[in-house]
Design an enzyme around this catalytic site. Structure first.
Site, mmCIF file in Angstrom:
data_model
loop_
_atom_site.group_PDB
_atom_site.id
_atom_site.type_symbol
_atom_site.label_atom_id
_atom_site.label_comp_id
_atom_site.label_asym_id
_atom_site.label_seq_id
_atom_site.Cartn_x
_atom_site.Cartn_y
_atom_site.Cartn_z
ATOM 1 N N HIS A 54 68.072 4.691 44.146
ATOM 2 C CA HIS A 54 69.340 4.697 43.415
ATOM 3 C C HIS A 54 69.228 5.479 42.104
ATOM 4 C CE1 HIS A 54 73.284 2.243 42.734
ATOM 5 N NE2 HIS A 54 73.413 3.500 42.384
ATOM 6 N N GLU A 59 70.403 -4.178 48.191
ATOM 7 C CA GLU A 59 69.650 -3.271 47.339
ATOM 8 C C GLU A 59 68.898 -4.068 46.278
ATOM 9 O OE1 GLU A 59 71.573 0.496 46.152
ATOM 10 O OE2 GLU A 59 70.887 0.029 44.117
ATOM 11 N N ARG A 67 77.643 3.802 47.174
ATOM 12 C CA ARG A 67 77.246 2.408 47.061
ATOM 13 C C ARG A 67 76.780 1.937 48.432
ATOM 14 N NH1 ARG A 67 77.060 3.571 42.595
ATOM 15 N NH2 ARG A 67 78.079 2.641 40.766
#
Length: 206
Positions: A172, A153, A124
């Protein structure tokens, strides 16, 4: 994410030697391109056969130490965070985002790494302090970074991290392989059926 691993694989082939990781399901796929030394954080038993074929040494740190049998099977040695950071050439993070792991990699952690170390974050974004990472990459504190996740993000288009040549970013999608997605779906279905039948779940959060 495959582009990030390809870049790191090229770095290994041109002289780099060690790898670091914090494990998760998708790590099974990327292990195919690992260099010959692996420093691993929290390695799961499912990585055993692959790790033993491609690495010279495995170090790991985790809140809970593995059993002696697991350490022998993985050829792994338990160390503290400081030791792992200082001895790793490549470090991969695949840990949950919790208050404990918030900025797990901060300026102090980056400063303790080797100057040619490569940091890979497929966990993360908040596990790594983005500002500290940018400064470390810009100033040569560490060698490079491969990021499947960021904080924030997505990164703003004008973020200075995007202008660096020693960082590779992916959107991601680190788990986006056919094998991993099939394993995830199978596990979810297995859990669902077990729950409906009143049996113990194959994977349980609590």
């Amino acid at each position: 994410a495959s582009s990030a691993w390809a870049a790191l694989g090229q770095r290994w082939r041109t002289g780099q030697k060690a790898f670091g990781c914090r494990s998760a399901l998708q790590c099974r796929e990327v292990l195919r391109s690992l260099p010959p030394t692996c420093v691993s954080m929290h390695p799961p038993p499912t990585l055993n056969s692959r790790l033993r074929r491609i690495v010279l040494q495995v170090l790991y740190c985790n809140r809970t130490r593995r059993s002696a049998d697991e350490e022998v099977a993985l050829a792994a040695r338990y160390v503290d965070k400081a030791t792992l950071l200082a001895q790793s050439d490549f470090i991969v993070l695949l840990c949950p985002m919790t208050p404990e792991t918030k900025h797990f990699i901060d300026a102090a952690a980056l400063a303790s790494m080797k100057r040619d170390a490569v940091l890979v974050n497929v966990a993360r974004g908040g596990v790594v302090d983005t500002d500290a990472l940018f400064a470390a990459l810009r100033d040569g504190t560490i060698g490079a970074a491969g990021l499947d996740v960021t904080e924030p993000e997505p990164l703003p288009r004008d973020h200075p991290l995007l202008a660096l040549k020693n960082v590779v970013l992916a959107p991601h999608r680190g788990s986006a392989t056919a094998q991993t997605r099939l394993a995830m779906a199978t596990l979810a279905a297995t859990n669902l059926v077990a729950g409906l039948e009143g049996r113990e779940l194959a994977a349980c959060c609590n």
